[in-house]
Design an enzyme around this catalytic site. Structure first.
Site, PDB file in Angstrom:
ATOM      1  N   HIS A 196       0.842  -1.185   0.000  1.00  0.00           N
ATOM      2  CA  HIS A 196       0.000   0.000   0.000  1.00  0.00           C
ATOM      3  C   HIS A 196       0.885   1.246   0.000  1.00  0.00           C
ATOM      4  O   HIS A 196       1.908   1.268   0.651  1.00  0.00           O
ATOM      5  CB  HIS A 196      -0.928  -0.027   1.210  1.00  0.00           C
ATOM      6  CG  HIS A 196      -1.931   1.069   1.203  1.00  0.00           C
ATOM      7  ND1 HIS A 196      -2.784   1.265   0.135  1.00  0.00           N
ATOM      8  CD2 HIS A 196      -2.212   2.052   2.083  1.00  0.00           C
ATOM      9  CE1 HIS A 196      -3.541   2.315   0.390  1.00  0.00           C
ATOM     10  NE2 HIS A 196      -3.212   2.813   1.566  1.00  0.00           N
ATOM     11  N   HIS A 242      -3.434   9.008   0.853  1.00  0.00           N
ATOM     12  CA  HIS A 242      -3.352   7.719   0.163  1.00  0.00           C
ATOM     13  C   HIS A 242      -4.671   7.384  -0.512  1.00  0.00           C
ATOM     14  O   HIS A 242      -5.730   7.847  -0.111  1.00  0.00           O
ATOM     15  CB  HIS A 242      -2.904   6.597   1.119  1.00  0.00           C
ATOM     16  CG  HIS A 242      -3.792   6.403   2.315  1.00  0.00           C
ATOM     17  ND1 HIS A 242      -4.054   5.170   2.849  1.00  0.00           N
ATOM     18  CD2 HIS A 242      -4.472   7.287   3.080  1.00  0.00           C
ATOM     19  CE1 HIS A 242      -4.862   5.302   3.886  1.00  0.00           C
ATOM     20  NE2 HIS A 242      -5.126   6.563   4.045  1.00  0.00           N
ATOM     21  N   CYS A 270      -3.762   2.323  -5.698  1.00  0.00           N
ATOM     22  CA  CYS A 270      -3.004   3.212  -4.818  1.00  0.00           C
ATOM     23  C   CYS A 270      -1.607   3.479  -5.347  1.00  0.00           C
ATOM     24  O   CYS A 270      -1.014   4.522  -5.095  1.00  0.00           O
ATOM     25  CB  CYS A 270      -2.927   2.620  -3.417  1.00  0.00           C
ATOM     26  SG  CYS A 270      -2.238   0.962  -3.373  1.00  0.00           S
TER      27      CYS A 270
END
Ligand code: NAG
Length: 220
Positions: free
Chosen positions: A49, A61, A150
């Protein structure tokens, strides 16, 4: 493959992580280690991530999240995105760029800084510009595991290009698998004809009818 992974993911996380989900945000992080515009990477379930550090302990994010589909209640949506919210978000293709405290972003994992720099051939933009690009995109977007995730978000912010190393790897893997399984595929067709001929409607036939459209949905 993705479908299977996701199902695994859901069952593992829903059973094992219920008890420790509360502790995830408790770990403390030393924010003096990070500078505005740094690219932060953590391992989260089966994925990496990514986020952009904005300064003062906050991280921007892009994360899948199912909750905004059901409620506009800010106080609920703003809480840490747990793995369950994340997985259902992936399935529903709902995601947003949001700003969270460092601990909520990292979710108990160790943080790597700028680790993508060695993977790309372009120089990163300067920190302030990276952070401003990240802030500009705060809000909602749709989410596709392969094409808009992401990693694309942080790559766009830090280098000005949207590409995903994980997607690249995934495509490479799929391609090799397909090629090496050409013969297996042919024999599978013959196998299906044999079953049809015998007249037995088994799960072996019905399963692909479910799995294939699902995989296409996730990959698109
Ligand atoms: C990460 O990159 C930025 C430049 O974008 C740099 O200022 C910073 O020192 C780097 N951090 C680490 C830990 O390498």
């Amino acid at each position: 493959m993705i479908a299977l992974r996701l199902f695994n993911l859901f069952f593992i996380t829903s059973t094992l992580e219920d008890e420790c989900e509360e502790d995830r945000g408790m770990k403390t992080y030393d924010i003096s280690l990070y500078k505005r515009g740094d690219l932060l990477v953590v391992s989260r379930t089966l994925f990496k991530h990514f986020g952009i550090y904005l300064g003062k302990g906050r991280v921007a994010h892009f994360i899948p999240d199912i909750l905004p589909v059901f409620t506009k209640e800010k106080s609920i949506v703003e809480q840490m995105v747990t793995n369950k919210r994340l997985i259902f978000g992936v399935l529903a293709k709902a995601a947003s760029v949001r700003v969270d405290p460092l601990a909520d972003f990292a979710y108990g994992a160790q943080i790597q800084v700028n680790s993508t720099d060695s993977m790309v051939s372009v120089q990163p933009l300067n920190g302030e510009e990276v952070a401003q690009r990240a802030e500009k995109l705060i809000g909602s977007f749709s989410y596709s595991l392969l094409w808009h995730n992401c990693e694309h978000y942080v790559m766009h912010c830090r280098y000005g290009v949207a590409c995903s190393f994980q997607t690249f790897q995934f495509c490479k893997t799929v391609r090799t698998t397909l090629l090496s399984r050409k013969m297996a595929f042919l024999s599978a067709i013959i196998w299906v004809f044999v079953i049809l001929y015998i007249g037995a409607m088994t799960p072996l036939i019905t399963l692909p009818i479910v799995i294939i459209p699902f995989t296409i949905w996730m990959a698109s």
